[in-house]
Design a protein around this motif. Sequence first.
Motif, PDB file in Angstrom:
ATOM      1  N   UNK A 135       0.830  -1.207   0.000  1.00 63.46           N
ATOM      2  CA  UNK A 135       0.000   0.000   0.000  1.00 63.46           C
ATOM      3  C   UNK A 135       0.864   1.257   0.000  1.00 63.46           C
ATOM      4  N   UNK A 136       1.926   1.257   0.787  1.00 60.32           N
ATOM      5  CA  UNK A 136       2.811   2.424   0.838  1.00 60.32           C
ATOM      6  C   UNK A 136       3.466   2.685  -0.512  1.00 60.32           C
ATOM      7  N   UNK A 137       3.917   1.619  -1.170  1.00 63.44           N
ATOM      8  CA  UNK A 137       4.571   1.766  -2.469  1.00 63.44           C
ATOM      9  C   UNK A 137       3.601   2.350  -3.495  1.00 63.44           C
ATOM     10  N   UNK A 138       2.405   1.752  -3.607  1.00 63.32           N
ATOM     11  CA  UNK A 138       1.445   2.192  -4.624  1.00 63.32           C
ATOM     12  C   UNK A 138       0.893   3.574  -4.281  1.00 63.32           C
ATOM     13  N   UNK A 139       0.662   3.823  -2.990  1.00 64.14           N
ATOM     14  CA  UNK A 139       0.137   5.144  -2.591  1.00 64.14           C
ATOM     15  C   UNK A 139       1.121   6.238  -2.981  1.00 64.14           C
ATOM     16  N   UNK A 140       2.417   5.958  -2.890  1.00 58.75           N
ATOM     17  CA  UNK A 140       3.414   6.939  -3.309  1.00 58.75           C
ATOM     18  C   UNK A 140       3.302   7.250  -4.793  1.00 58.75           C
ATOM     19  N   UNK A 141       3.103   6.212  -5.608  1.00 62.70           N
ATOM     20  CA  UNK A 141       2.933   6.428  -7.043  1.00 62.70           C
ATOM     21  C   UNK A 141       1.642   7.185  -7.339  1.00 62.70           C
ATOM     22  N   UNK A 142       0.574   6.844  -6.625  1.00 62.49           N
ATOM     23  CA  UNK A 142      -0.707   7.546  -6.814  1.00 62.49           C
ATOM     24  C   UNK A 142      -0.553   9.026  -6.493  1.00 62.49           C
ATOM     25  N   UNK A 143       0.168   9.327  -5.423  1.00 63.84           N
ATOM     26  CA  UNK A 143       0.370  10.720  -5.018  1.00 63.84           C
ATOM     27  C   UNK A 143       1.069  11.506  -6.133  1.00 63.84           C
ATOM     28  N   UNK A 144       2.102  10.898  -6.713  1.00 65.82           N
ATOM     29  CA  UNK A 144       2.836  11.560  -7.796  1.00 65.82           C
ATOM     30  C   UNK A 144       1.935  11.766  -9.021  1.00 65.82           C
ATOM     31  N   UNK A 261      -6.080   0.368   9.024  1.00 63.23           N
ATOM     32  CA  UNK A 261      -5.088   1.429   9.203  1.00 63.23           C
ATOM     33  C   UNK A 261      -5.017   2.324   7.972  1.00 63.23           C
ATOM     34  N   UNK A 262      -4.926   3.639   8.205  1.00 68.82           N
ATOM     35  CA  UNK A 262      -4.693   4.569   7.119  1.00 68.82           C
ATOM     36  C   UNK A 262      -3.216   4.629   6.776  1.00 68.82           C
ATOM     37  N   UNK A 263      -2.902   5.178   5.613  1.00 67.23           N
ATOM     38  CA  UNK A 263      -1.515   5.281   5.165  1.00 67.23           C
ATOM     39  C   UNK A 263      -0.674   6.088   6.152  1.00 67.23           C
ATOM     40  N   UNK A 264      -1.228   7.165   6.678  1.00 71.37           N
ATOM     41  CA  UNK A 264      -0.473   8.008   7.603  1.00 71.37           C
ATOM     42  C   UNK A 264      -0.052   7.214   8.840  1.00 71.37           C
ATOM     43  N   UNK A 265      -0.935   6.363   9.341  1.00 71.47           N
ATOM     44  CA  UNK A 265      -0.604   5.559  10.518  1.00 71.47           C
ATOM     45  C   UNK A 265       0.505   4.558  10.194  1.00 71.47           C
ATOM     46  N   UNK A 266       0.441   3.937   9.020  1.00 76.73           N
ATOM     47  CA  UNK A 266       1.472   2.976   8.625  1.00 76.73           C
ATOM     48  C   UNK A 266       2.826   3.673   8.515  1.00 76.73           C
ATOM     49  N   UNK A 267       2.840   4.865   7.923  1.00 73.45           N
ATOM     50  CA  UNK A 267       4.087   5.612   7.800  1.00 73.45           C
ATOM     51  C   UNK A 267       4.655   5.952   9.168  1.00 73.45           C
ATOM     52  N   UNK A 268       3.794   6.352  10.101  1.00 71.57           N
ATOM     53  CA  UNK A 268       4.259   6.663  11.460  1.00 71.57           C
ATOM     54  C   UNK A 268       4.841   5.425  12.128  1.00 71.57           C
ATOM     55  N   UNK A 269       4.182   4.296  11.942  1.00 66.83           N
ATOM     56  CA  UNK A 269       4.659   3.063  12.560  1.00 66.83           C
ATOM     57  C   UNK A 269       6.002   2.631  11.960  1.00 66.83           C
ATOM     58  N   UNK A 270       6.139   2.761  10.651  1.00 69.80           N
ATOM     59  CA  UNK A 270       7.392   2.393   9.995  1.00 69.80           C
ATOM     60  C   UNK A 270       8.534   3.290  10.471  1.00 69.80           C
ATOM     61  N   UNK A 271       8.251   4.585  10.574  1.00 69.12           N
ATOM     62  CA  UNK A 271       9.273   5.536  11.008  1.00 69.12           C
ATOM     63  C   UNK A 271       9.655   5.289  12.465  1.00 69.12           C
ATOM     64  N   UNK A 272       8.658   4.991  13.297  1.00 68.12           N
ATOM     65  CA  UNK A 272       8.936   4.700  14.707  1.00 68.12           C
ATOM     66  C   UNK A 272       9.807   3.459  14.840  1.00 68.12           C
ATOM     67  N   UNK A 273       9.561   2.459  13.994  1.00 66.49           N
ATOM     68  CA  UNK A 273      10.362   1.239  14.024  1.00 66.49           C
ATOM     69  C   UNK A 273      11.803   1.517  13.622  1.00 66.49           C
ATOM     70  N   UNK A 274      11.986   2.386  12.621  1.00 65.06           N
ATOM     71  CA  UNK A 274      13.339   2.763  12.210  1.00 65.06           C
ATOM     72  C   UNK A 274      14.079   3.468  13.334  1.00 65.06           C
ATOM     73  N   UNK A 275      13.383   4.377  14.013  1.00 62.84           N
ATOM     74  CA  UNK A 275      14.007   5.109  15.103  1.00 62.84           C
ATOM     75  C   UNK A 275      14.337   4.175  16.267  1.00 62.84           C
ATOM     76  N   UNK A 276      13.448   3.208  16.519  1.00 61.80           N
ATOM     77  CA  UNK A 276      13.696   2.246  17.600  1.00 61.80           C
ATOM     78  C   UNK A 276      14.940   1.429  17.309  1.00 61.80           C
ATOM     79  N   UNK A 277      15.068   0.980  16.071  1.00 61.58           N
ATOM     80  CA  UNK A 277      16.244   0.194  15.697  1.00 61.58           C
ATOM     81  C   UNK A 277      17.518   1.020  15.786  1.00 61.58           C
TER      82      UNK A 277
END
Length: 287
Positions: A135-144, A261-277
């Motif tokens: 969803x994140x990949x395709x949503x990025x293309x849709x946005x563009x 989950x909305x896209x914004x929530x998924x992005x927040x979760x992915x970013x939080x996971x990166x910061x945790x790591x």
Amino acid sequence: MSDLQAKEHKRFEDIKQIRSDGSEFWSARQLAPALDYNKWENFSRVIDKAKVACKISGRELLDHFPEVRKMVKIGSGADKNVKDYELSRYACYLIVQNADPRKEVIALGQTYFAIQTYRQEVRDRFNQLDEDSRRLVVRGDVRQWNQLLAEAARDSGVITNEEFAIFQNAGYVGLYGGLTVEDIHERKGLDVRDKILDFMGSTELIANLFRISQTEEKLKRDKISTAAEANKVHNIVGNEVRTAIKRVGGTMPEDLPTPEKGIAQIEREQLAELKRRAKEKPLMLDE
């Protein structure tokens, strides 16, 4: 390549740096102004999104976004130690994919950083991704593509916000079998501020990506010049996509499940996971 494109490509080539081992990189601090970002805070948010995309693609962040420190002059003339990144070409591509598409230089940057190569890699890896990552990949293309569609619609006579809302609705009505934007919003049980596209699964997003991209191309190809004609084109394309789905026995878009989950929530979760790591394994830059 046009003279403008050659000039802009030189802009990126001039700031490319080569390490002693022959590998290339771009300083994020230099890339920011090259992409018309004057505030580091705004550009750092784009970098964060690019990191999420890098993680989704299965690449190692340290290979593409190694963090370094550098000294810069501030207003008083004193030196200040600031964060920078030595970005790979791949990292730069992810950055321009997540940058403001309204900036002309962003489109040129996408060309320079080998957009077609990356898109092929995404396609190769796509089936290995989980649904949220798809969803994140395709949503990025849709946005563009939506930005490109907005520009094409404006050039075709869709000028005011009201006209654009009618234009967008025409495409949804065609694809969703007569359902309006309001109908779809209600059917998905969304809040007033939620965006429909942020609550679509990857299959539904892909159908809408095809609607958007084909409408943008047809508006330009047919040299549409009035809002009424543009609305008709968008509706026809939406209906054609719906017909294609039906022909292959696919599920109609309005009958596809709505993700929790909305896209914004998924992005927040992915970013939080990166910061945790990152906290668990801090960078040792002097090693």
